[in-house]
Design an enzyme around this catalytic site. Structure first.
Site, short mmCIF file in Angstrom:
data_model
loop_
_atom_site.label_atom_id
_atom_site.label_comp_id
_atom_site.label_asym_id
_atom_site.label_seq_id
_atom_site.Cartn_x
_atom_site.Cartn_y
_atom_site.Cartn_z
N ASP A 95 51.35 87.63 49.97
CA ASP A 95 50.16 86.80 50.10
C ASP A 95 50.00 86.34 51.55
O ASP A 95 49.02 85.65 51.88
CB ASP A 95 50.17 85.62 49.10
CG ASP A 95 51.37 84.71 49.27
OD1 ASP A 95 52.25 85.00 50.10
OD2 ASP A 95 51.43 83.69 48.54
N SER A 96 50.93 86.77 52.43
CA SER A 96 50.73 86.59 53.87
C SER A 96 49.49 87.36 54.32
O SER A 96 49.02 87.17 55.45
CB SER A 96 51.96 87.06 54.65
OG SER A 96 52.38 88.33 54.21
N ASP A 117 52.77 89.88 45.52
CA ASP A 117 52.83 88.43 45.34
C ASP A 117 51.79 87.95 44.35
O ASP A 117 50.61 88.32 44.43
CB ASP A 117 52.54 87.73 46.68
CG ASP A 117 53.80 87.33 47.41
OD1 ASP A 117 54.84 87.10 46.76
OD2 ASP A 117 53.75 87.24 48.65
N LYS A 129 56.03 89.13 42.51
CA LYS A 129 56.91 88.10 43.08
C LYS A 129 56.25 86.75 42.91
O LYS A 129 55.02 86.64 43.02
CB LYS A 129 57.16 88.40 44.57
CG LYS A 129 57.94 87.30 45.30
CD LYS A 129 58.51 87.77 46.63
CE LYS A 129 57.59 87.61 47.82
NZ LYS A 129 57.11 86.25 48.08
N GLU A 165 56.97 82.28 43.70
CA GLU A 165 57.78 81.30 44.42
C GLU A 165 58.23 80.18 43.49
O GLU A 165 57.46 79.73 42.65
CB GLU A 165 56.96 80.69 45.58
CG GLU A 165 56.56 81.72 46.63
CD GLU A 165 55.71 81.14 47.76
OE1 GLU A 165 55.52 79.90 47.81
OE2 GLU A 165 55.25 81.93 48.60
N GLU A 195 64.05 82.65 51.98
CA GLU A 195 63.31 82.50 53.24
C GLU A 195 63.77 81.28 54.02
O GLU A 195 63.81 80.16 53.49
CB GLU A 195 61.79 82.42 52.94
CG GLU A 195 60.98 82.26 54.22
CD GLU A 195 59.48 82.55 54.06
OE1 GLU A 195 59.05 82.95 52.97
OE2 GLU A 195 58.75 82.33 55.05
O1 KIV Z 1 53.90 86.85 51.72
C1 KIV Z 1 54.86 87.31 52.35
O2 KIV Z 1 54.72 88.08 53.31
C2 KIV Z 1 56.19 86.89 51.93
C3 KIV Z 1 57.33 87.24 52.86
C4 KIV Z 1 57.35 86.32 54.00
C5 KIV Z 1 58.63 87.24 52.13
O3 KIV Z 1 56.36 86.29 50.92
#
Ligand code: KIV
Length: 271
Positions: free
Chosen positions: A51-52, A90, A120, A122, A189
């Site tokens: 989600d980056s 994510d 994924k 969190e 992280e």
């Molecule tokens: O969204 C992302 O890129 C991440 C990484 C920083 C692990 O969750």
């Protein structure tokens, strides 16, 4: 021969075998078809459609604004570019925190509409019900502990997490709970290297670190940071392998100049 080289496609089973063999796992983010092709072709084990994307693709300050539909768009583009990588997507903010039925519905949409291999999310104890429900539906789940960017307004800072014993203790417990709930791997992280090494050694499932030191079972970076597309972000944990920003700026400047001079297109570049 390495475990990675023995298989046609990387799966959760491959990653488990890599941990058992002490073979490090490589993971990098990607958000589109063309970069996914490059990364897959180079031999990466895992692509994370992070989600980056909210930051590096859409220019938002945080990961919070990206939507499930936008993640599905990015993930399906990545899937069209890969042959061998294992792809994790994510679950974006707001698509799993409220209850486990919503979490499962979001995970199912990702799996059905993108062809990705896992999701994924969190959090630790707070998201256990969701993890169990998603795993129960046959969808592999990667956990994410330590600095969790979707909670940035709660943390109030992007500083290293779990330096204090109480937070480190919660992280140790959460890691075990996530493993018991069925997660196939965990991202750690921005936590102290000693703690990440200890947690990695205590788990049967692999850990993938970002700013968590060399004791993790694998490493992940955001593609835009390691390729130097983004040059403003320079945390200590980042190794920048290229400066695409500089290379691309130079190429674009030369193109502008050629157009202005009437030098492009030349005789061999027209019909
Ligand atoms: O969204 C992302 O890129 C991440 C990484 C920083 C692990 O969750």
């Amino acid at each position: 021969m390495s475990v990675n080289k023995q298989v046609k496609r990387i799966t959760t089973h491959t990653l488990q075998k890599m941990k058992a063999a002490g073979e490090k796992i490589s993971m990098l983010t990607a958000y589109d078809f063309s970069f996914a092709r490059i990364i897959d072709g180079a031999g990466m084990d895992v692509i994370l459609v992070g989600d980056s994307a909210s930051n590096v693709m859409a220019g938002h300050e945080t990961t919070l604004p990206i939507t499930l539909d936008q993640m599905i768009y990015h993930a399906s583009s990545v899937i069209r570019g890969i042959e061998r990588c294992f792809v994790v997507v994510d679950l974006p903010f707001g698509c799993y925190q409220s209850n486990s039925d919503i979490a499962l519905a979001s995970a199912i949409r990702i799996m059905k509409e993108t062809g990705a291999h896992s999701v994924k999310l969190e959090g630790g104890e707070e998201v256990l019900d969701s993890v169990k429900k998603i795993v129960g539906a046959g969808i592999p789940v990667m956990g994410h502990l330590g600095l969790m960017p979707q909670s940035i307004y709660k943390f109030g800072t992007y500083e290293v997490r779990a330096r204090e014993e109480s937070e480190a203790d919660k992280l140790r417990k959460d890691a075990l709970l996530l493993q018991e709930a069925g997660c196939f791997a965990l991202v750690l992280e921005k936590i102290p290297a000693g703690l990440a090494g200890e947690v990695s050694a205590s788990l049967q499932i692999p850990t993938i670190g970002i700013g968590a030191g060399s004791g993790c079972d694998g490493q992940v970076l955001v593609m835009h940071d390691m390729l130097g597309i983004n040059t403003e972000f320079k945390p200590r944990f980042l190794r920048q392998y290229l400066n695409i920003h500089e290379l691309a700026s130079d190429a674009v400047r030369r193109y502008i100049s050629d157009v202005k001079k009437g030098d492009f297109p030349g005789p061999g570049e027209q019909y």
